[in-house]
Motif scaffolding. Sequence first.
Motif, PDB file in Angstrom:
ATOM      1  N   ALA A 211       0.865  -1.181   0.000  1.00 27.79           N
ATOM      2  CA  ALA A 211       0.000   0.000   0.000  1.00 27.79           C
ATOM      3  C   ALA A 211       0.898   1.225   0.000  1.00 27.79           C
ATOM      4  CB  ALA A 211      -0.926   0.027   1.206  1.00 27.79           C
ATOM      5  N   ASP A 212       0.464   2.251  -0.665  1.00 32.75           N
ATOM      6  CA  ASP A 212       1.116   3.550  -0.643  1.00 32.75           C
ATOM      7  C   ASP A 212       0.307   4.436   0.303  1.00 32.75           C
ATOM      8  OD1 ASP A 212       2.820   5.643  -1.305  1.00 32.75           O
ATOM      9  OD2 ASP A 212       2.632   5.344  -3.464  1.00 32.75           O
ATOM     10  N   ALA A 213       0.801   5.643   0.546  1.00 32.78           N
ATOM     11  CA  ALA A 213       0.055   6.602   1.377  1.00 32.78           C
ATOM     12  C   ALA A 213       0.658   7.979   1.223  1.00 32.78           C
ATOM     13  CB  ALA A 213       0.086   6.191   2.853  1.00 32.78           C
ATOM     14  N   PRO A 214      -0.159   9.024   1.329  1.00 27.48           N
ATOM     15  CA  PRO A 214       0.401  10.377   1.384  1.00 27.48           C
ATOM     16  C   PRO A 214       1.117  10.577   2.707  1.00 27.48           C
ATOM     17  CG  PRO A 214      -1.953  10.428   1.823  1.00 27.48           C
ATOM     18  CD  PRO A 214      -1.626   9.017   1.447  1.00 27.48           C
ATOM     19  N   GLN A 215       2.160  11.389   2.687  1.00 33.20           N
ATOM     20  CA  GLN A 215       2.855  11.698   3.936  1.00 33.20           C
ATOM     21  C   GLN A 215       1.933  12.505   4.836  1.00 33.20           C
ATOM     22  OE1 GLN A 215       5.489  10.542   5.119  1.00 33.20           O
ATOM     23  NE2 GLN A 215       6.607   9.698   3.393  1.00 33.20           N
ATOM     24  N   MET A 216       1.703  12.007   6.051  1.00 36.94           N
ATOM     25  CA  MET A 216       0.815  12.678   6.993  1.00 36.94           C
ATOM     26  C   MET A 216       1.393  12.536   8.390  1.00 36.94           C
ATOM     27  SD  MET A 216      -2.871  11.305   5.524  1.00 36.94           S
ATOM     28  CE  MET A 216      -3.842  12.716   6.047  1.00 36.94           C
ATOM     29  N   THR A 217       1.041  13.465   9.252  1.00 41.15           N
ATOM     30  CA  THR A 217       1.416  13.377  10.659  1.00 41.15           C
ATOM     31  C   THR A 217       0.140  13.188  11.458  1.00 41.15           C
ATOM     32  OG1 THR A 217       3.306  14.843  10.289  1.00 41.15           O
ATOM     33  CG2 THR A 217       2.582  14.546  12.559  1.00 41.15           C
ATOM     34  N   MET A 218      -0.114  11.933  11.839  1.00 43.45           N
ATOM     35  CA  MET A 218      -1.350  11.620  12.554  1.00 43.45           C
ATOM     36  C   MET A 218      -1.211  10.251  13.198  1.00 43.45           C
ATOM     37  SD  MET A 218      -3.924  10.756   9.339  1.00 43.45           S
ATOM     38  CE  MET A 218      -5.327  10.753  10.427  1.00 43.45           C
ATOM     39  N   ASP A 219      -2.203   9.877  13.975  1.00 42.56           N
ATOM     40  CA  ASP A 219      -2.238   8.566  14.599  1.00 42.56           C
ATOM     41  C   ASP A 219      -2.097   7.478  13.538  1.00 42.56           C
ATOM     42  OD1 ASP A 219      -3.092   6.749  16.973  1.00 42.56           O
ATOM     43  OD2 ASP A 219      -4.470   6.226  15.335  1.00 42.56           O
ATOM     44  N   LEU A 220      -1.220   6.499  13.790  1.00 44.96           N
ATOM     45  CA  LEU A 220      -0.932   5.474  12.791  1.00 44.96           C
ATOM     46  C   LEU A 220      -2.166   4.658  12.427  1.00 44.96           C
ATOM     47  CD1 LEU A 220       2.549   4.201  14.035  1.00 44.96           C
ATOM     48  CD2 LEU A 220       2.082   5.446  11.922  1.00 44.96           C
ATOM     49  N   LEU A 221      -2.987   4.330  13.411  1.00 45.24           N
ATOM     50  CA  LEU A 221      -4.176   3.539  13.137  1.00 45.24           C
ATOM     51  C   LEU A 221      -5.138   4.296  12.233  1.00 45.24           C
ATOM     52  CD1 LEU A 221      -5.917   1.043  13.574  1.00 45.24           C
ATOM     53  CD2 LEU A 221      -6.748   2.061  15.703  1.00 45.24           C
ATOM     54  N   GLN A 222      -5.365   5.575  12.522  1.00 40.07           N
ATOM     55  CA  GLN A 222      -6.269   6.370  11.689  1.00 40.07           C
ATOM     56  C   GLN A 222      -5.693   6.579  10.294  1.00 40.07           C
ATOM     57  OE1 GLN A 222      -9.389   7.188  12.644  1.00 40.07           O
ATOM     58  NE2 GLN A 222      -8.837   5.907  14.400  1.00 40.07           N
ATOM     59  N   TRP A 223      -4.396   6.792  10.217  1.00 41.77           N
ATOM     60  CA  TRP A 223      -3.716   6.926   8.922  1.00 41.77           C
ATOM     61  C   TRP A 223      -3.917   5.649   8.105  1.00 41.77           C
ATOM     62  CZ3 TRP A 223       2.339   7.716   8.576  1.00 41.77           C
ATOM     63  CH2 TRP A 223       2.684   8.109   7.263  1.00 41.77           C
ATOM     64  N   SER A 224      -3.739   4.514   8.755  1.00 44.56           N
ATOM     65  CA  SER A 224      -3.858   3.235   8.061  1.00 44.56           C
ATOM     66  C   SER A 224      -5.287   2.952   7.622  1.00 44.56           C
ATOM     67  CB  SER A 224      -3.371   2.115   8.984  1.00 44.56           C
ATOM     68  OG  SER A 224      -3.639   0.842   8.425  1.00 44.56           O
ATOM     69  N   ARG A 225      -6.233   3.215   8.479  1.00 43.31           N
ATOM     70  CA  ARG A 225      -7.625   2.843   8.192  1.00 43.31           C
ATOM     71  C   ARG A 225      -8.293   3.733   7.152  1.00 43.31           C
ATOM     72  NH1 ARG A 225      -6.552  -1.383   9.805  1.00 43.31           N
ATOM     73  NH2 ARG A 225      -7.253  -2.462  11.683  1.00 43.31           N
ATOM     74  N   HIS A 226      -7.800   4.959   6.997  1.00 42.84           N
ATOM     75  CA  HIS A 226      -8.538   5.911   6.161  1.00 42.84           C
ATOM     76  C   HIS A 226      -7.748   6.500   4.996  1.00 42.84           C
ATOM     77  CE1 HIS A 226     -11.807   5.883   9.090  1.00 42.84           C
ATOM     78  NE2 HIS A 226     -10.896   6.046  10.031  1.00 42.84           N
TER      79      HIS A 226
END
Length: 640
Positions: A211-226
């Motif tokens: 999986a890819d993802a945009p760089q974000m600074t947030m809770d890892l679980l929320q980043w992963s789920r959404h």
Amino acid sequence: MSLTQSLNGGARDVAIPAARTSIATVCLSGTLDDKLDAIAAAGFGGVEIFEPDLVASPRRPAELARAIGDRGLRIDLYQPFRDLDSDDLKRFDRNMIRLERKFDVMDELGCELLLVCSSPLPSAAADDALLVDQLGAAAQRAAERGKRIAYEALAWGRHVNDYRHAAGIVAAVGNPALGTCLDSFHILSRGADPSAIADLPADSIFFLQLADAPQMTMDLLQWSRHHRCLPGQGNFDLTGFMHHVLAAGYDGPWSLEVFSDVFRHADPERTARDAHRSLRYLAESTGASTGARRADPPVAGGVVSIRVAAGPTSAPAVGETLRQIGFDLGGIDSRTGLQLYRDSDLAMVVDPTVGTVWTAPGAAGATPTVAQIGLRTDDPAAWAARAAEFDVPVAPVAAPGGSRDPSVAEVVRLDVTDALSIDLRPAPSAALWQRHFDLVPRTATEPPSLYTGVDHVGIGMSPADWEGAMLLLRSVFGMAVEDGLDVPDAVGTMRSQALTSGDGEAAVVRFVASLVPSRLDGAGPPRRRGGLTHVAFACDDIIATARACGERGLSALPIPENYYDDLQARCDLAPEIVDDLRRHHILYDADDTGGEFFHFFTPTIDDELFFEVVCRRGGYRGYGEVNSPVRVAAALAAGG
């Protein structure tokens, strides 16, 4: 068909390691049957069955297994089994009973690999020795049942949250029925160094999830789920990640596991096609990092034509603004009403027949927007072949009015979104354009050229279009993404993403895409009163160009005096330079390397479209983002 086979075509040999493709059912919307139909149609070979999808399905596991086989798919993984380990021994004994029941289900499915996640619970086994004992017991039970367990370190695991820790536990157990699952999100989201993957024994890596993802600074679980996305849609270095995976000798499935709020509401067939395309893109880019020869995109020159879908209401204002900034009317197509404005070989076509309806139902008119971008190329056929490699259809192209014309037969048109296409066309000439625009003004003369080309094009995209467009621009066109930005505009803050083809100041093509949220009432995206869609023209002398536009009647977007007072205070500019910028309403930015950026704007047309004139110096790579709030406020003030 393997990735090697699907990417090897004719003379464009791509030496990419063969890989089996797979995808988790959680990636797609719809019923389980809808998902399986889409996965099979997209060309995947395998599927991960996400347990909630099975639980919600009316099909019994054995019936589901037959349905999957009938679609030509295999079941690569059953997942997830959560919270196996525990420092509460009674709970662990209960978990082992639960594990047996899952093995029963897997027997019916005909699946032999189960994903077991590290536990995030406070009761998770905190002692490695206890964890080794418990995973060892689970592995022994799996071996007795003819099953295997892939142990995955969740990024938010309570005690095991690093793939190296998980691999160490697996090695300590020493049972061939237990291996690791490498998940790119769980590894890269924590900033872990993936290079140690290359040192893992190949037979210990049971499964790979991508999986890819945009760089974000947030809770890892929320980043992963959404906020996960497909390879090529985010900012992770998946090419480097895969280099280490292949160096370890992994030869199992490349599987996608993408939790996404966008995909949960999107057409599953479209998502599945994009997903399969993303693996082709990753395979190609990984080929470069593993020493294989990569099929680079064909060479394209800069932007040579842009069609603005203006509609009958906005077309006069668009045409008049183009005239004021240096584009003279060169012709009108008597069959379609298309209007051609030219600055040397740079063509702007205004379509008065259609605009983009981004207004509420029943509202009059439509907003003008960029609908078509033409890029120069010496080899349109090579672009058609590259599009085919990524299963991107080439749209038919007809001459204006639908007539048959050999000159358009070579044009390759790719639809980026439903409202925007890109043409790859041979270098145009005045004669080629003029042939279609048969009503030529008597006073038409070759105007002096003000611009060196198009610096960048700003385009708005809906959430439904965003991910697919990012993937197409990166895969087919080989564009590089820069760090995304949150940019304020008239109705809130938007996500903005720059993509470039070429390098730095010499970039051939630059796009700035902005994510436009959908209206909650279903009426489409809100109108951006500060403007969103725009074309930025490049010039060598910003003062001379501003003066020439003024002489042609342009009243540039007025910038407040306070801006220039602040500019004088924060930048090392001579007072006379600031005075020139103030006089012509030119904004300024500089970077840390000495690069400079000058730009001014036209007023916004119907709340949406504007034009920009820019001048880059000294290798400046940005877009004057620091000035965006000033421009938006000025546009609102001018409109109010």
